[in-house]
Design an enzyme around this catalytic site. Structure first.
Site: not given
Ligand code: NAD
Ligand code: WQD
Length: 348
Positions: A127, A152, A156
């Site tokens: 992302s 989050y 990643k």
């Protein structure tokens, strides 16, 4: 065209189900592993309806090494597309270990089993959030992967690190069958398959702009809150690089084809290379739905940045990939899905 078999983790989800369609239509065979924690098996029934082909579906968890071993024993997997993960930024701030456990733990178990079975090609759903808050609005892959602002995003970045280290270890060891790792850093995926049969089906009230606006447009939600109109952008509202989900998954097929000539680890931005503001998105929805979208301006959302968009030129140079769809395609396809399936995959 190919008859290679691809393991698609998280293949019942929003992006994974669109990937299944493109893979099946390009004659890949598909095995989906999904625990349905954020999706419904109905998405795969729709994939079958669209393609006339049946993806193998195994309901299970990517952290379950036995399930993975069974899959690699039974199927001759060429490569893995690893979509499985949790993605709600707000929830990750409240339940960080859930995110590290699922996203980092899942990646770790997956690559260990892959290595055991000698399957060392992986495409990872990363992302733009891994770039944190750089001093620029146009993100190139050379920016440091540093300072993700929530668990989050950190999950990643950590998963990327694991994959980079694996590839580096094989170089050190002069491995004859080295890892081939492709990290795809998505900007803001939106839209839906042109059939209107599959699309994004968030649980509960959406957190993201597009599902929220489309639920306002369909009358399920009353009004949109626009988070701030005092950013240094074209109209004061936040600007993002929205990418059609079908363009995005075509980037994965391009990545798959690039495995032949590559080694080590490569990262690519997948974005359109231009941004739209919240007000521009609202205006596009109003054009396509012939409805007014009621909205109110409220305070900025904590953690938001003013603007970002991708420099997607590396993916064009090395993968021969670029976006083909424009904002009108993204909005009209979102609207077709939303209006035909006001309650998502629930029986309407
Ligand atoms: P999604 O929630 O629709 O799909 C993820 C799928 O993974 C779901 O079907 C879920 O049930 C499954 N899953 C989650 N944990 C699992 C586990 N432990 N084992 C097996 N299955 C599991 O999300 P999406 O939008 O399709 O995103 C796919 C991937 O892309 C995710 O990794 C996400 O972080 C990443 N990504 C998404 C966006 C976005 O805006 N949608 C942006 C950047 C990156
Ligand atoms: C877009 C714009 C909001 C909702 C998130 C994740 C990111 C990535 C993609 C996975 C911003 C504004 C939003 C609303 C609004 N996901 N907005 N009212 O924040 O760019 O990215 O999804 O990797 O990690 O953070 O997307 O759709 O939430 O917001 O005004 O009700 O819309 O402020 O400017 P974001 P978004």
């Amino acid at each position: 065209m190919s008859d290679k078999c691809i393991l698609v983790t998280g293949g019942a989800g929003y992006i994974g189900s669109h990937a299944c369609i493109e893979l099946l239509q390009a004659n890949y065979r598909v095995v989906v592993l999904d625990n349905l924690s954020n999706s419904k098996a109905e998405s795969l029934a729709r994939v079958e309806k669209i393609t006339g082909k049946v993806p193998v579906f195994i309901q299970g968890d990517v952290r379950d090494s036995q399930v993975l071993s069974d899959i690699f024993t039974q199927y001759d997997i060429y490569a893995v597309m690893h979509f499985a993960g949790l993605k709600a930024v707000g929830e990750s701030c409240l339940l960080p270990t859930k995110y590290y456990q699922n996203n980092v733990g899942g990646t770790l178990v997956l690559v260990e089993v892959m290595a055991k079975f000698g399957v060392k090609k992986i495409i990872f759903s990363s992302s733009a959030t891994v770039y944190g808050e750089p001093d620029t609005v146009k993100y190139t892959e050379t920016l440091p992967v540093y300072g993700a602002t929530n668990p989050y995003g950190k999950s990643k970045a950590m998963s990327e690190d694991i994959l980079k280290d694996l590839a580096a270890a094989d170089v050190l060891a002069n491995d004859k069958m080295p890892w081939k790792v492709i990290l795809l850093r998505y900007f803001n995926p939106i839209g839906a398959h042109i059939s209107g049969l599959i699309g994004e089906d968030p649980n509960g009230t959406p957190n993201n702009l597009i599902p929220y606006v489309s639920q306002v447009a369909v009358g399920k939600l009353e009004r949109l809150s626009v988070f701030g109109d005092d950013y240094p952008t074209i109209d004061g509202t936040g600007v993002r690089d929205y990418i059609h989900v079908v363009d995005l998954v075509k980037g994965h097929l391009a990545a798959l084809q690039s495995f032949e000539g590559m080694s080590g680890c490569k990262a690519y931005n997948l974005g359109a290379g231009k941004g739209y503001s919240v007000l521009q998105i609202i205006a596009a929805f109003e054009r396509h739905t012939d409805n007014k979208i009621p909205y109110q301006i409220v305070a900025r959302r904590i953690g938001d940045i003013a603007e970002n968009y991708a420099d997607p030129s590396l993916a064009l140079r090395e993968l021969n990939w670029q976006t083909e769809k424009n904002l009108d395609d993204m909005v009209s396809d979102t609207w077709r899905w939303q209006s035909q399936n006001p309650n998502g995959y629930e029986v309407n």
